[in-house]
Each structure stands twice: as C-alpha cells, then as structure tokens.
Design an enzyme around this catalytic site. Structure first.
Site, PDB file in Angstrom:
ATOM      1  N   CYS A   9       0.799  -1.215   0.000  1.00  0.00           N
ATOM      2  CA  CYS A   9       0.000   0.000   0.000  1.00  0.00           C
ATOM      3  C   CYS A   9       0.834   1.268   0.000  1.00  0.00           C
ATOM      4  CB  CYS A   9      -0.866   0.009   1.254  1.00  0.00           C
ATOM      5  SG  CYS A   9      -1.707  -1.533   1.556  1.00  0.00           S
ATOM      6  N   GLY A  35      -1.712   1.468  -4.600  1.00  0.00           N
ATOM      7  CA  GLY A  35      -2.940   0.817  -4.164  1.00  0.00           C
ATOM      8  C   GLY A  35      -4.151   1.475  -4.768  1.00  0.00           C
ATOM      9  N   ASN A 110       1.821  -0.421   5.647  1.00  0.00           N
ATOM     10  CA  ASN A 110       2.312  -0.982   4.391  1.00  0.00           C
ATOM     11  C   ASN A 110       3.295  -2.100   4.726  1.00  0.00           C
ATOM     12  OD1 ASN A 110       4.673   0.135   1.855  1.00  0.00           O
ATOM     13  ND2 ASN A 110       3.143  -1.464   1.713  1.00  0.00           N
ATOM     14  N   GLY A 111       3.037  -3.286   4.178  1.00  0.00           N
ATOM     15  CA  GLY A 111       3.894  -4.440   4.468  1.00  0.00           C
ATOM     16  C   GLY A 111       3.052  -5.567   5.041  1.00  0.00           C
ATOM     17  N   TYR A 250       9.574  -3.070  -9.855  1.00  0.00           N
ATOM     18  CA  TYR A 250       8.202  -2.857 -10.307  1.00  0.00           C
ATOM     19  C   TYR A 250       7.451  -1.758  -9.556  1.00  0.00           C
ATOM     20  CZ  TYR A 250       3.185  -3.683 -10.671  1.00  0.00           C
ATOM     21  OH  TYR A 250       1.840  -3.517 -10.820  1.00  0.00           O
TER      22      TYR A 250
HETATM   23  P1  5GP Z   1       1.861 -11.969 -15.021  1.00  0.00           P
HETATM   24  O1  5GP Z   1       0.990 -11.578 -16.146  1.00  0.00           O
HETATM   25  O2  5GP Z   1       3.111 -12.684 -15.469  1.00  0.00           O
HETATM   26  O3  5GP Z   1       1.132 -12.718 -13.939  1.00  0.00           O
HETATM   27  O4  5GP Z   1       2.358 -10.642 -14.289  1.00  0.00           O
HETATM   28  C1  5GP Z   1       3.401  -9.861 -14.793  1.00  0.00           C
HETATM   29  C2  5GP Z   1       2.948  -8.455 -15.001  1.00  0.00           C
HETATM   30  O5  5GP Z   1       2.398  -7.941 -13.782  1.00  0.00           O
HETATM   31  C3  5GP Z   1       4.068  -7.514 -15.366  1.00  0.00           C
HETATM   32  O6  5GP Z   1       3.592  -6.675 -16.408  1.00  0.00           O
HETATM   33  C4  5GP Z   1       4.370  -6.695 -14.138  1.00  0.00           C
HETATM   34  O7  5GP Z   1       4.647  -5.343 -14.476  1.00  0.00           O
HETATM   35  C5  5GP Z   1       3.128  -6.791 -13.339  1.00  0.00           C
HETATM   36  N1  5GP Z   1       3.361  -7.015 -11.906  1.00  0.00           N
HETATM   37  C6  5GP Z   1       4.454  -7.463 -11.280  1.00  0.00           C
HETATM   38  N2  5GP Z   1       4.252  -7.583  -9.964  1.00  0.00           N
HETATM   39  C7  5GP Z   1       3.000  -7.204  -9.742  1.00  0.00           C
HETATM   40  C8  5GP Z   1       2.190  -7.093  -8.586  1.00  0.00           C
HETATM   41  O8  5GP Z   1       2.612  -7.396  -7.464  1.00  0.00           O
HETATM   42  N3  5GP Z   1       0.913  -6.635  -8.791  1.00  0.00           N
HETATM   43  C9  5GP Z   1       0.436  -6.292 -10.023  1.00  0.00           C
HETATM   44  N4  5GP Z   1      -0.811  -5.838 -10.151  1.00  0.00           N
HETATM   45  N5  5GP Z   1       1.163  -6.405 -11.119  1.00  0.00           N
HETATM   46  C10 5GP Z   1       2.421  -6.854 -10.994  1.00  0.00           C
HETATM   47 MG    MG Z   2       3.783  -4.476 -16.214  1.00  0.00          MG
END
Ligand code: 5GP
Ligand code: MG
Length: 463
Positions: A9, A35, A110-111, A250
C-alpha cells in the site's frame, strides 16, 4: 475462508499543518500506483477525530472539496490499499480507527507481518473480536491491551511484538507516529513542509505537495511528531537491512528516491545489465507500459537498438470497469494494451518486461504483437525468475501459481511462444543497487527469507 492480507500500500502522515487533510489527499493521489482498491484519511483537530474513506481510486473517494474540508485539524494520516480480486471489502479499508482507554488511535500499514496470525489467534482465544481481515488490526489490539504507560509507550510495546514488514503511520489525538520495521523492508520518507512534517511511502508524494525531502525513516526507528516538533527513538536494534528489491523492479515510481537511490537510475541499470547478459539481434525495443518503460530505455541505450512505443496503454480503466456481457477473448489484457501495427509490422521486436509472475500478460501480448505483424518476438525480463512467494507484502501468489517454479526458462519460452527469452540474473540485479545487493531482500528470487517465515507458513496451512 478468511481473506489473505494483502498489505501492499501507500501511506502518508502530516503533522503541524493547517491543510493537513488536503496535503494527505494530494499525497495519496501521488501514491495511487501503490494501491487502487480503497483510500482513506483520518484527521484530528486535537479534540475531535474526523474520518473519510471508501472503495476506489483517491479521486473517486475524495470527489468533493466539501469532503476534504470536513477533515479538520493540523494532523492527518492517509492510506491507499492495493487492489486484488476478492479482497474488495470495506472493512479492510485503512486507516483503521479505534478508541482505546487512552483515546483514539488510527493506523495505516504498508507491508505484511509474518506473525499476525499467531497474534490474531492468541487474542481471539482471549475473546478479542476483529472487524477486518487485515494483518494490521492485531497491531491496534496490541497497542490497546499494552500495560505500558501512555499511548507512545504502548505503541513501542506493540512494535516489539510484531515481526515482518511494516512501514506505519499512527495517529493519536495530538501526535503523528511513524515507524519502520528493523529490516526496513518497505520505504518511508520524511519531509518538511512549512512548519510541519510529512512522512510518505515515496518521495514522489513529497514532490507533489512541495515538501522538502529530509531523509528516510531508519529501520527500527520511531518518529514522534507533535506541535512541539519531532523526536526520534530507536525501538529495535537493527539486525541487518532487507529492503524489498522488488520496489526497484516494479513497485515504486521512477521519479521517487527510495532506500537512498533514484528508482529511475536503478531501473535503467537493470535494463542495461539485461542487454549485456542477453544480447539479441533485433530492429526495435518496446516496453510494456508503464512498469517496464525505464528498464526498456536502459536496454535500448546499451544495445543500440531503437526504442519504440509499440504498445499503447489505456490509463483510465479503474475499478468500476464494466465487464462485457459477451466474453471477448483476452479481454483483460486487451483492454489495457493495444499494439501499434505501424511500429511493429515486419519488425524483429525485443519486448522488455519488468517481471513475469503467472505469465498471463506476456502470453497474450505475444499473440497481439504477432497479429500486429511482428516478425520475431524476443522477451527480456529485467528481474530474475520469481520462484518463491513473498510473505512481506508483495502480491505474489502461491508457489504453484508462479510460472518459474514449475517451468525452466526454455519451457517458459515455449509456453509464451516467443523466439527467445532472457531473464536478468540475481547477480545482475544486485549489481544495479547499492552495496551490490547487500542489505536487500531477494527472497522471491533466491528463497532466502531475511525474517523467519515459519509462522507465515503456519498461517497458509490454516487457510
Ligand atoms: P503476469 O501476467 O506474469 O502474472 O504478471 C506480470 C505483469 O504484472 C508484469 O507486467 C508486471 O509489471 C506486473 N506485476 C508485477 N508484480 C506485480 C504485482 O505485485 N501486482 C500487479 N498488479 N502487477 C504486478
Ligand atoms: Mg507491467
């Protein structure tokens, strides 16, 4: 079945400012990427407490000036909650606000705690009742039940009993308390604005409100801020830092500074290093916007291959998107990304992606890119294969759902149906951050968990 806690978050706290709630609102807006499920602000005028929250984006929840004007006082905390399917529950909206013997307290977290289930079960056994399914509510119980003298001492006592990842903003009637776990998993920055102080998950929030960045809240440090100013104390000896390296890959915004480094700079280095580790003969480099933009730039600069905008992202999806009655194939990815045929046609394309979790995004994107005329599709990932679940706050699914736990790189390449696939190595990742990765948590790649997850495993078995 109980909802799993997903505390991934954005948090903000403001003290000693006439426009505290408005600043908290703006800060949450800048932290929206952390979030999108819900947003909330609690404020205090020293006597009364005011609260507003709801499900949705910051601008949907705070959609009227009058709402912010009702949040009176020179003290406020705010929270954005991460969006995942199934956990869309109003009871989980933060900041959580409760009354204790020593007065009201509100908390934004957060965490993820690794021992929240153990604490929860113990308290429930003793008759405690819980309103939310978050792992943050047990913290409030620990504070309220502490035998220490006064709220600050009770908070200190509670912090000594929780384990795992936590950056916290806590508000009493007249104090803002900010704390970071002894390993410093999640970021938390301190800034100064006029006569007041602001703490926020990322510095991009400080930039928007015009606050000057002072420093990060230290791991194991508790800041107590009130109208007399700021005091700091250490509530736990640091046993070595473990900053979440995935924040660089990310989660954080590239314009933020976290863990002492610029996210933009680090992310470019990831792309550069990726190009060195997995060179490829191709015509263009594209990103999967927005999360891999910066890494793709780094890749393009290092490889000398032209950067192009080959995928356009729709930014206005939000949570209220109405799913079409008739199922459109690959709707979830298509509604977010559309390929630019003119850019892709007949080209050998390198797609730089920041991470592969389940593999669903890339599988669909590859088909879309080929349909748009791409001659070859080469995937380069600016993080190593994610093989281990995260117990400290990232939304990584169980081992079984992580594609890299059950498939080799070659098997994933075939599954995605791409011409080549290269992941950044753990060494490459570590070389892009300070101290060659010393002081970072890389558990999702390496399986080395810096805080024992025994209790978290106990929790998974429970569910
Ligand atoms: P996948 O489609 O392989 O399940 O997820 C990878 C994609 O989700 C990547 O485009 C990445 O930018 C994004 N992503 C990586 N970690 C997270 C996360 O914790 N939450 C969300 N919503 N997207 C994520
Ligand atoms: Mg992505």
């Amino acid at each position: 079945m109980e909802d799993k806690p997903r505390e991934f978050c954005g948090i903000i706290g403001v003290c000693n400012h006439d426009a505290a709630a408005e600043i908290a609102y703006l800060g949450l807006y800048a932290l929206q990427h952390r979030g999108q499920e819900s947003a909330g602000i609690v404020s205090s005028d020293g006597t009364r407490i005011y609260e507003h929250n709801g499900l949705g984006l910051v601008n949907d929840v705070f959609n009227d000036r009058a709402v912010i004007e009702k949040l009176k006082g020179r003290l406020a905390i705010g929270h954005n909650r991460y969006s995942t399917t199934g956990s869309n529950d109003i009871h989980n909206v933060q900041p959580l606000l409760v009354n204790t013997k020593d007065g009201p307290i509100a908390l934004g977290h957060n965490g993820n705690l690794v021992n929240s289930r153990a604490i929860h079960d113990m308290l429930q056994e003793e008759g405690a009742i819980f309103r939310s399914t978050t792992d943050s509510e047990p913290i409030l119980h620990l504070i309220a039940r502490s035998k220490a003298d006064g709220l600050v001492a009770k908070i200190r006592d509670a912090l000594s009993r929780i384990k795992g990842a936590y950056s916290l903003v806590i508000m009493t009637r007249d104090k803002l308390i900010a704390a970071r776990d002894p390993k410093g998993f999640k970021p938390l920055a301190l800034g100064k604005l006029d006569d007041g102080y602001v703490v926020a998950s990322e510095t991009c929030a400080l930039d928007l409100i015009g606050a000057d960045y002072i420093r990060d809240v230290d791991p194991g440090e508790m800041l107590i801020i009130d109208e007399n100013g700021l005091t700091s104390e250490s509530f736990a000896a640091s046993t070595g830092k473990a900053h979440c390296i995935f924040e660089f890959i990310y989660f954080s915004r590239p314009d933020s500074r976290i863990f002492g480094d610029c996210v933009d700079k680090t992310r470019r280095k990831l792309g550069k290093r990726l190009a060195m580790e997995h060179p490829v003969d191709a015509d263009i480099v594209i990103s999967v916007p927005d999360s891999s933009n910066t890494a793709a730039l780094g890749f393009a600069n290092e490889s000398g291959i032209r950067f192009e905008l080959g995928l356009i992202r729709n930014h206005y999806i939000g949570r209220t998107f109405i799913q079409p009655l008739q199922k459109i194939r690959h709707f979830n990815v298509k509604v977010k990304f559309n390929p630019v045929a003119g850019v892709l046609k007949d080209q050998r394309v390198v797609v730089v992606e920041d991470s592969i979790v389940r593999g669903t995004t890339l599988k669909v994107l590859t088909q879309l890119l080929r349909k748009a005329g791409a001659r070859e599709v080469h995937v380069r990932v600016s993080s190593p294969p994610i093989k281990h679940p995260c117990f400290y706050g990232m939304d990584f699914p169980t081992r079984e759902e992580l594609i890299a736990t059950s498939m080799s790189v070659e098997e994933i390449r075939r599954h995605l149906d791409v011409d080549s696939l290269g992941y950044l190595s753990v060494e490459g990742l570590c070389s892009a951050v300070s101290r060659k990765g010393d002081g970072y948590c890389t558990a999702c790649f390496s399986g080395k968990y810096p805080v024992s997850i025994r209790e978290a495993f106990r929790k998974t078995q429970h569910e």
